[in-house]
Write a protein that holds these residues in place. Structure first.
Motif, PDB file in Angstrom:
ATOM      1  N   THR A 100      34.126  73.961  34.776  1.00 22.58           N
ATOM      2  CA  THR A 100      34.187  73.718  36.215  1.00 22.58           C
ATOM      3  C   THR A 100      35.604  74.025  36.679  1.00 22.58           C
ATOM      4  O   THR A 100      36.570  73.501  36.109  1.00 22.58           O
ATOM      5  CB  THR A 100      33.882  72.235  36.548  1.00 22.58           C
TER       6      THR A 100
ATOM      7  N   GLY B  48      24.271  81.128  41.926  1.00 24.00           N
ATOM      8  CA  GLY B  48      24.592  79.743  42.267  1.00 24.00           C
ATOM      9  C   GLY B  48      25.970  79.331  41.797  1.00 24.00           C
ATOM     10  O   GLY B  48      26.414  78.229  42.104  1.00 24.00           O
ATOM     11  N   HIS B  49      26.649  80.214  41.060  1.00 20.23           N
ATOM     12  CA  HIS B  49      27.978  79.948  40.491  1.00 20.23           C
ATOM     13  C   HIS B  49      28.313  78.448  40.399  1.00 20.23           C
ATOM     14  O   HIS B  49      29.170  77.937  41.117  1.00 20.23           O
ATOM     15  CB  HIS B  49      29.081  80.711  41.231  1.00 20.23           C
ATOM     16  N   PRO B  50      27.656  77.754  39.464  1.00 13.21           N
ATOM     17  CA  PRO B  50      27.841  76.298  39.373  1.00 13.21           C
ATOM     18  C   PRO B  50      29.284  75.860  39.096  1.00 13.21           C
ATOM     19  O   PRO B  50      29.664  74.747  39.465  1.00 13.21           O
ATOM     20  CB  PRO B  50      26.939  75.894  38.194  1.00 13.21           C
ATOM     21  N   SER B  51      30.109  76.736  38.522  1.00 11.04           N
ATOM     22  CA  SER B  51      31.462  76.288  38.170  1.00 11.04           C
ATOM     23  C   SER B  51      32.377  76.195  39.385  1.00 11.04           C
ATOM     24  O   SER B  51      33.495  75.722  39.287  1.00 11.04           O
ATOM     25  CB  SER B  51      32.069  77.227  37.130  1.00 11.04           C
TER      26      SER B  51
ATOM     27  N   LYS C 152      31.528  74.634  42.312  1.00 10.12           N
ATOM     28  CA  LYS C 152      30.918  73.692  43.251  1.00 10.12           C
ATOM     29  C   LYS C 152      31.918  72.943  44.123  1.00 10.12           C
ATOM     30  O   LYS C 152      31.693  72.765  45.303  1.00 10.12           O
ATOM     31  CB  LYS C 152      30.020  72.696  42.500  1.00 10.12           C
ATOM     32  N   SER C 153      33.030  72.454  43.553  1.00 13.14           N
ATOM     33  CA  SER C 153      33.915  71.655  44.416  1.00 13.14           C
ATOM     34  C   SER C 153      35.198  72.397  44.763  1.00 13.14           C
ATOM     35  O   SER C 153      36.274  71.826  44.685  1.00 13.14           O
ATOM     36  CB  SER C 153      34.228  70.308  43.754  1.00 13.14           C
TER      37      SER C 153
ATOM     38  N   GLU D 156      32.255  79.012  49.125  1.00 15.35           N
ATOM     39  CA  GLU D 156      30.973  78.494  49.661  1.00 15.35           C
ATOM     40  C   GLU D 156      29.944  79.600  49.608  1.00 15.35           C
ATOM     41  O   GLU D 156      30.283  80.765  49.820  1.00 15.35           O
ATOM     42  CB  GLU D 156      31.142  78.116  51.140  1.00 15.35           C
TER      43      GLU D 156
END
Ligand code: FAD
Length: 403
Positions: free
Chosen positions: A133, A177-180, A182-183, A187
């Motif tokens: 992440t 979705g490029h989960p890494s 997320k924060s 966007e």
């Protein structure tokens, strides 16, 4: 096994010049090129290496060109897939068959494993079964990472512990979705009418589906989506489809949806034996396919492959875009490592737009066409009657991606 991963994580060096997230074609090729450029490179993959993925498994001639430029031409042929030179489309009341520039069909598990192994041989370190992440950029000088770096958190699959590493450049190649991210400041936007992907491999499918032709990409286009089949290594048949999620739910299962697409288009349905375990690898799915991202570079992070935006798999170009992006991004990564972040980020945004986004145009138009059955029906009948037109369309896919 889990203990191995924990031990690897605990012993992992904390400072890297280039960290690559995702061991698909984009990430593996970014790691190969970064390691070959002499950068201290770490590749992180969240699954065990060589896991099956939803994909049509067809490398087109452009993907093959990238692989050849990396010296992988012979290694890919040794994977024992099938060369492809014909495209057979049925659907919307019509049918057409065309010769296409030579490609190669091989299962994704074999291909991805080869690419990651090549990254290791090139000098990259690789850790799998670990989720990465990216940390948000420092909001104040007090939060800033040491020595001009950005942080990445790593968790083993069971999340028993977490470690933090620092990188001068991070290549995000973690797919849809490029989960890494997320924060972070990145966007994404998902297209409302997006299809989802489904896929499986029929073991020895050549025996149970004798109508599947060698060296041929079969495509069934129907109102609920489109399905592709191709023979891969060992007589297995790779199945992959992009389907409307409502249609998928109404069919009740991915195999029923796939079979319905084949039937509506005029191909034989899947034989009952392929529906039972033992004759196929498990069906898998993807999140929504059509998506875009608000930027592809920011604060030492460079996004490549599906993570940088995806259209639809109809033209079978996803791996070519991913591979080309993975090779191309190394120039910007090297600039970032040297400390000139502004140039590195501007360069990647420009390279990506000119060489990847622009070449996705034809695919975007075809995706639109397929959502409008009346227009698609007309398109298939025109293409069947005037082969020169499809030739020109195929030529468009043939536009050279320059390095
Ligand atoms: C139905 C369908 C058919 C297709 N057919 C074709 C075809 O025939 N030919 C073609 O060229 N393309 C095809 N594509 C497209 C192709 O599959 C993709 O474009 C390609 O896989 C993109 O490569 P990538 O490296 O960007 O992403 P991926 O191959 O998705 O790799 C991303 C990797 O990142 C890993 N990952 C994710 N999150 C993390 C994390 N937080 N930490 C660490 N690792 C992480 C994932 O496990 C994965 O291995 C098809 C797609 C679909 C859906």
């Amino acid at each position: 096994m889990i203990h191995d991963v924990q031990a690897k994580l605990d012993g992992l060096e904390r400072h890297w010049e280039c960290v690559v997230i995702g061991g698909g074609p984009a990430g593996a090729i970014a790691a190969i090129c970064s390691a070959k450029a002499g950068l201290k490179t770490l590749l992180i993959e969240r699954h065990a290496l060589g896991k099956h993925k939803v994909c049509g498994a067809c490398l087109n001639h452009r993907a093959l060109r990238v692989l050849t430029s990396l010296g992988l031409h012979d290694a890919v042929r040794r994977l024992e897939g099938q060369s492809t030179h014909s495209f057979w489309l049925k659907g919307f009341g019509g049918e057409l068959e065309r010769r296409v520039p030579e490609g190669f069909a091989v299962s994704r598990s074999r291909l991805d494993r080869l690419l990651v192994t090549t990254a290791i041989e090139a000098g990259a370190s690789v850790i799998d079964r670990v989720t990465a992440t990216v940390e948000a950029p420092a909001s104040s000088a007090a939060d800033a990472q040491p020595n001009g770096t950005r942080g990445v958190r790593l968790n083993s699959v069971r999340q028993q512990n977490e470690i933090r590493i620092q990188a001068k450049a991070i290549v995000v190649a973690d797919g849809l979705g490029h989960p890494s991210l997320k924060s972070t400041e990145f966007e994404e936007r998902i297209a409302e009418s997006s299809h989802v992907g489904i896929g499986a491999v029929v073991i020895d499918g050549r025996d149970s589906m004798p109508w599947v032709r060698p060296h041929t990409i079969h495509m069934a286009a129907a109102s609920g989506g489109y399905a592709g089949l191709v023979l891969v290594e060992g007589g297995d048949v790779n199945l992959a489809a992009a389907v409307d999620p409502t249609f998928l739910r109404a069919c009740g299962s991915p195999e029923k949806a796939f079979s319905a697409l084949l039937g509506e288009a005029g191909f034989p349905s899947l034989p009952a034996s392929t529906m039972s375990l033992g004759h196929r690898r498990q069906w898998r799915g993807t999140p929504s396919l059509s998506r875009s991202i608000n930027r592809v570079a920011s604060e030492r992070v460079f996004v490549v492959g599906d993570a940088s935006g995806y259209v639809e798999p109809f033209t079978g170009e996803g791996m070519a875009w991913a591979m080309h992006g993975g090779a191309l991004v190394t120039r910007s990564v090297k600039i970032a490592v040297s400390g000139d972040l502004e140039t590195a980020e501007a360069d990647w945004a420009q390279d990506w737009r000119r060489q990847i986004y622009q070449s996705q145009r034809t695919c975007r138009r075809l995706a639109w066409l397929l959502r409008h059955p009346t227009v698609a029906k007309f398109g298939v009948s025109i293409a069947a009657r005037f082969p020169g037109l499809t030739g020109r369309l195929i030529d468009q896919f043939d536009v050279e991606l320059s390095a």
